[in-house]
Design a protein around this motif. Structure first.
Motif, PDB file in Angstrom:
ATOM      1  N   LEU A 100      30.182  30.397  51.414  1.00 56.82           N
ATOM      2  CA  LEU A 100      29.727  31.751  51.122  1.00 56.82           C
ATOM      3  C   LEU A 100      30.893  32.692  50.841  1.00 56.82           C
ATOM      4  N   SER A 101      32.019  32.481  51.508  1.00 55.61           N
ATOM      5  CA  SER A 101      33.197  33.309  51.257  1.00 55.61           C
ATOM      6  C   SER A 101      33.706  33.107  49.838  1.00 55.61           C
ATOM      7  N   ILE A 102      33.807  31.838  49.411  1.00 63.42           N
ATOM      8  CA  ILE A 102      34.283  31.553  48.054  1.00 63.42           C
ATOM      9  C   ILE A 102      33.241  31.959  47.027  1.00 63.42           C
ATOM     10  N   THR A 103      31.954  31.774  47.368  1.00 57.28           N
ATOM     11  CA  THR A 103      30.885  32.188  46.449  1.00 57.28           C
ATOM     12  C   THR A 103      30.959  33.680  46.158  1.00 57.28           C
ATOM     13  N   SER A 104      31.291  34.487  47.159  1.00 57.10           N
ATOM     14  CA  SER A 104      31.406  35.934  46.961  1.00 57.10           C
ATOM     15  C   SER A 104      32.464  36.276  45.926  1.00 57.10           C
ATOM     16  N   ILE A 105      33.628  35.649  46.036  1.00 56.54           N
ATOM     17  CA  ILE A 105      34.696  35.980  45.095  1.00 56.54           C
ATOM     18  C   ILE A 105      34.380  35.449  43.697  1.00 56.54           C
ATOM     19  N   PHE A 106      33.654  34.332  43.603  1.00 53.40           N
ATOM     20  CA  PHE A 106      33.222  33.841  42.297  1.00 53.40           C
ATOM     21  C   PHE A 106      32.228  34.819  41.662  1.00 53.40           C
ATOM     22  N   HIS A 107      31.344  35.386  42.477  1.00 54.38           N
ATOM     23  CA  HIS A 107      30.421  36.392  41.961  1.00 54.38           C
ATOM     24  C   HIS A 107      31.181  37.612  41.435  1.00 54.38           C
ATOM     25  N   LEU A 108      32.170  38.048  42.193  1.00 49.71           N
ATOM     26  CA  LEU A 108      32.951  39.201  41.763  1.00 49.71           C
ATOM     27  C   LEU A 108      33.679  38.923  40.458  1.00 49.71           C
ATOM     28  N   CYS A 109      34.148  37.695  40.273  1.00 54.54           N
ATOM     29  CA  CYS A 109      34.761  37.311  38.997  1.00 54.54           C
ATOM     30  C   CYS A 109      33.750  37.409  37.856  1.00 54.54           C
ATOM     31  N   SER A 110      32.537  36.938  38.117  1.00 53.90           N
ATOM     32  CA  SER A 110      31.489  36.982  37.089  1.00 53.90           C
ATOM     33  C   SER A 110      31.129  38.423  36.737  1.00 53.90           C
ATOM     34  N   VAL A 111      31.045  39.282  37.756  1.00 52.35           N
ATOM     35  CA  VAL A 111      30.750  40.689  37.508  1.00 52.35           C
ATOM     36  C   VAL A 111      31.883  41.331  36.709  1.00 52.35           C
ATOM     37  N   ALA A 112      33.121  40.952  37.008  1.00 50.20           N
ATOM     38  CA  ALA A 112      34.262  41.487  36.266  1.00 50.20           C
ATOM     39  C   ALA A 112      34.180  41.092  34.794  1.00 50.20           C
ATOM     40  N   VAL A 113      33.810  39.831  34.523  1.00 52.66           N
ATOM     41  CA  VAL A 113      33.641  39.378  33.135  1.00 52.66           C
ATOM     42  C   VAL A 113      32.528  40.167  32.453  1.00 52.66           C
ATOM     43  N   ASP A 114      31.419  40.367  33.162  1.00 53.63           N
ATOM     44  CA  ASP A 114      30.295  41.139  32.614  1.00 53.63           C
ATOM     45  C   ASP A 114      30.729  42.549  32.244  1.00 53.63           C
ATOM     46  N   ARG A 115      31.433  43.232  33.129  1.00 53.38           N
ATOM     47  CA  ARG A 115      31.895  44.601  32.857  1.00 53.38           C
ATOM     48  C   ARG A 115      32.959  44.626  31.758  1.00 53.38           C
ATOM     49  N   PHE A 116      33.746  43.558  31.655  1.00 53.49           N
ATOM     50  CA  PHE A 116      34.764  43.467  30.611  1.00 53.49           C
ATOM     51  C   PHE A 116      34.115  43.529  29.236  1.00 53.49           C
ATOM     52  N   TYR A 117      33.063  42.731  29.043  1.00 57.39           N
ATOM     53  CA  TYR A 117      32.379  42.739  27.749  1.00 57.39           C
ATOM     54  C   TYR A 117      31.629  44.051  27.525  1.00 57.39           C
ATOM     55  N   ALA A 118      31.033  44.604  28.595  1.00 61.23           N
ATOM     56  CA  ALA A 118      30.261  45.846  28.440  1.00 61.23           C
ATOM     57  C   ALA A 118      31.139  47.010  28.002  1.00 61.23           C
ATOM     58  N   ILE A 119      32.380  47.075  28.492  1.00 64.81           N
ATOM     59  CA  ILE A 119      33.241  48.220  28.223  1.00 64.81           C
ATOM     60  C   ILE A 119      34.224  47.953  27.096  1.00 64.81           C
ATOM     61  N   CYS A 120      34.792  46.753  27.066  1.00 68.37           N
ATOM     62  CA  CYS A 120      35.816  46.452  26.060  1.00 68.37           C
ATOM     63  C   CYS A 120      35.222  45.962  24.734  1.00 68.37           C
ATOM     64  N   GLN A 150      23.868  30.449  33.968  1.00 63.95           N
ATOM     65  CA  GLN A 150      24.950  29.475  34.018  1.00 63.95           C
ATOM     66  C   GLN A 150      26.076  29.950  34.938  1.00 63.95           C
ATOM     67  N   LEU A 151      26.385  31.245  34.890  1.00 60.20           N
ATOM     68  CA  LEU A 151      27.401  31.802  35.766  1.00 60.20           C
ATOM     69  C   LEU A 151      26.979  31.676  37.241  1.00 60.20           C
ATOM     70  N   LEU A 152      25.705  31.954  37.517  1.00 61.44           N
ATOM     71  CA  LEU A 152      25.211  31.858  38.895  1.00 61.44           C
ATOM     72  C   LEU A 152      25.245  30.413  39.395  1.00 61.44           C
ATOM     73  N   LEU A 153      24.903  29.471  38.522  1.00 56.67           N
ATOM     74  CA  LEU A 153      24.979  28.058  38.895  1.00 56.67           C
ATOM     75  C   LEU A 153      26.416  27.680  39.255  1.00 56.67           C
ATOM     76  N   LEU A 154      27.363  28.167  38.462  1.00 57.72           N
ATOM     77  CA  LEU A 154      28.777  27.904  38.731  1.00 57.72           C
ATOM     78  C   LEU A 154      29.216  28.545  40.051  1.00 57.72           C
ATOM     79  N   CYS A 155      28.772  29.789  40.264  1.00 60.12           N
ATOM     80  CA  CYS A 155      29.170  30.529  41.473  1.00 60.12           C
ATOM     81  C   CYS A 155      28.704  29.853  42.754  1.00 60.12           C
TER      82      CYS A 155
END
Length: 339
Positions: free
Chosen positions: A114-134, A150-155
């Motif tokens: 669960l600890s590693i899953t949290s940081i993987f989720h945060l990475c996915s959210v960062a990618v999502d915001r990257f595309y939304a803004i950049c 697919q991102l959630l399956l990976l996370c």
């Protein structure tokens, strides 16, 4: 692990009998205070994240790709509070693990996952915001629901396979002299990472994804500053969308920062401990672990502070309005927030 360090731990264990618990050195008042504080943290973690899960699941207005990632992250934090923190609380207060070796491994596997899953989720959210803004013109065709799935399956899958594989194979203990004897006589659910797996866990489970997040958010805020300078020359609808995206990125950046501050000391100690002959005091490990747990407590508080829609959704949940028919179509945003 040095022979002397292990032997000292075994000696301390044998003083009160194989597998039995030592008499607690803490006073009744100290244990009561610790139980009260940790129970409060568990309560906030469980019900705060449960409110996030219900809000995003129930209200159709919140069904966006970003919020589905946030929803899954809230599920992670909820599970940590509901299934992990209560047992860790008893172990921390009583200085004893009452639930057996097999459940110790299950508990630690889920804790690590669960600890590693949290940081993987945060990475996915960062990618999502990257595309939304950049790259806003590509966002709707890039961050689709199938991509989010697919991102959630990976996370969830990668941390799960890693955590359960390493813990149940006991690969983390290879080469630690006397570890098997320590486990046999100990009642503290000991898990000690050797140099290889301590370094692997720190690099793959924390440092690498953490560095990726910091790099992405650095790019996001650089682009946001450019948008801020040009924002008055944009059409009104584009202006408002950029403002909302910038606020979302700022809030999620704070969530990321809190995560790094809470979990870095624990991961860093796991990295250093085998190089220091496993001399880190158990009390220190416990304190750092609970600092990491508090990250799951903070996330819903951050959303409650920055997002009025979450406060409105929480109010509706507490008042039982969500049991009314068609209430899931309710508008959670004010006119000012939607402009």
């Amino acid at each position: 692990m040095s022979s002397s360090a292990v032997q000292q731990k075994i000696l301390n264990c044998s003083e009160y009998g194989n597998g039995s618990c030592p008499e607690s050195e803490r006073s009744l008042a100290a244990r009561a205070a610790m139980y009260s504080f940790m129970t409060g943290a568990i309560f906030l973690t469980v019900f705060g994240n449960l409110a996030m899960v219900i809000s995003i699941s129930y209200f159709r207005q919140l069904h966006t790709p970003t919020n589905f990632l946030v929803l899954s992250m809230a599920v992670t934090d909820f599970l940590l509070g509901f299934t992990i923190m209560p047992y860790s609380m008893i172990r921390s207060v009583e200085n004893c693990w009452y639930f057996g070796l097999i459940f110790c491994k299950i508990h630690y596997s889920f804790d690590l996952m669960l600890s590693i899953t949290s940081i993987f989720h945060l990475c996915s959210v960062a990618v999502d915001r990257f595309y939304a803004i950049c790259y806003p013109l590509w966002y709707s065709t890039t961050m689709t629901i199938p991509v989010i799935k697919q991102l959630l399956l990976l996370c969830w899958s990668v941390p799960g396979v890693f955590a359960f594989g390493v813990v149940f194979s006991e690969a983390y203990a290879d080469g630690i002299e006397g570890y098997a004897t320590l486990v046999a006589c100990s009642s503290s659910c000991p898990v000690m990472f050797n140099k290889l797996w301590g370094t692997t866990l720190f690099m793959a489970g924390f440092f690498t994804p953490g560095s990726v997040m910091v790099g992405i958010y650095g790019k996001i805020f650089a682009v946001s500053r450019k948008h801020a300078r040009a924002i008055n020359n944009l059409p009104e609808n584009r202006n408002n969308q950029m403002r909302k995206d910038k606020k979302a990125a700022k809030t999620l950046g704070i969530v990321m920062g809190v995560f790094l501050l809470c979990w870095f000391p624990c991961f860093f100690t796991i990295l250093l401990d085998p190089f220091l002959d496993f001399s880190t005091p158990v009390v220190w490990f416990d304190a750092l672990t609970w600092l990491g747990y508090f990250n799951s407590t903070c996330n819903p508080l951050i959303y409650g502070f920055f997002y009025p829609w979450f406060r409105r959704a929480l109010t509706s949940i507490l008042l039982g309005k969500i049991f009314s028919s068609h209430f899931h179509n309710t508008n959670l945003f004010t006119q000012k927030e939607t402009e």
